[in-house]
Design a protein around this motif. Structure first.
Motif, short mmCIF file in Angstrom:
data_model
loop_
_atom_site.label_atom_id
_atom_site.label_comp_id
_atom_site.label_asym_id
_atom_site.label_seq_id
_atom_site.Cartn_x
_atom_site.Cartn_y
_atom_site.Cartn_z
N SER A 2 0.83 -1.21 0.00
CA SER A 2 0.00 0.00 0.00
C SER A 2 0.86 1.26 0.00
CB SER A 2 -0.97 0.00 1.18
OG SER A 2 -0.27 0.01 2.40
N TRP A 5 1.93 1.97 -3.62
CA TRP A 5 0.88 2.62 -4.43
C TRP A 5 0.62 4.04 -3.96
CZ3 TRP A 5 0.35 1.15 -9.02
CH2 TRP A 5 0.52 -0.19 -9.36
N GLU A 9 0.99 7.05 -6.57
CA GLU A 9 -0.11 7.98 -6.81
C GLU A 9 0.25 9.39 -6.37
OE1 GLU A 9 -3.57 6.22 -5.03
OE2 GLU A 9 -3.59 4.58 -6.49
N ALA A 17 -0.39 6.76 -12.41
CA ALA A 17 0.46 5.84 -11.65
C ALA A 17 0.22 4.39 -12.07
CB ALA A 17 0.22 6.01 -10.15
N HIS A 18 -1.02 4.01 -12.22
CA HIS A 18 -1.35 2.63 -12.56
C HIS A 18 -1.01 2.32 -14.02
CE1 HIS A 18 -3.18 1.68 -8.68
NE2 HIS A 18 -3.44 2.98 -8.66
N THR A 19 -1.20 3.30 -14.89
CA THR A 19 -0.82 3.13 -16.29
C THR A 19 0.69 2.98 -16.40
OG1 THR A 19 -2.73 4.42 -17.04
CG2 THR A 19 -0.86 4.23 -18.57
N ALA A 21 2.78 1.97 -14.11
CA ALA A 21 3.21 0.71 -13.49
C ALA A 21 2.96 -0.49 -14.40
CB ALA A 21 2.48 0.51 -12.16
N ARG A 22 1.98 -0.40 -15.27
CA ARG A 22 1.66 -1.51 -16.17
C ARG A 22 2.42 -1.45 -17.49
NH1 ARG A 22 -0.92 -5.49 -14.75
NH2 ARG A 22 -2.62 -5.38 -13.31
N VAL A 35 4.32 -3.70 -12.11
CA VAL A 35 3.31 -4.67 -11.65
C VAL A 35 3.85 -6.09 -11.77
CG1 VAL A 35 1.02 -5.62 -12.12
CG2 VAL A 35 1.36 -3.14 -12.09
#
Length: 81
Positions: A2, A5, A9, A17-19, A21-22, A35
């Motif tokens: 956590s 992330w 973020e 952030a999620h884009t 990381a992927r 990821v």
């Protein structure tokens, strides 16, 4: 995890952030994205450092946002009592 992330973020924004990381392949993580590296068991700290290095995040921001509390002066003064 956590904290990872939260740092991602905080630095890159919740959506990006999620884009990132992927999709950002990192050579220092064996050619994996963040990821995939996390899922492979690479420590979150190591993944965060790799992302920071790749994205040129300054050292001053690698520990996250500096959050300070606005404490009334009377409370600060009473701490030494």
């Amino acid at each position: 995890m956590s904290q990872f992330w939260s740092l991602m973020e905080g630095e890159f924004g919740a959506g990006y952030a999620h884009t990132l990381a992927r999709h950002q392949v990192l050579g220092s993580l064996g050619g994996r994205n963040a990821v995939d590296a996390l899922e492979a068991g690479v420590p979150a700290r190591e993944v965060w450092q790799a992302v920071c290095d790749a994205m040129d995040v300054p050292e001053s921001r690698r520990l996250g946002e500096d959050v300070t509390m606005d404490v009334p002066r009377r409370v600060v003064d009473s701490i030494g009592d």
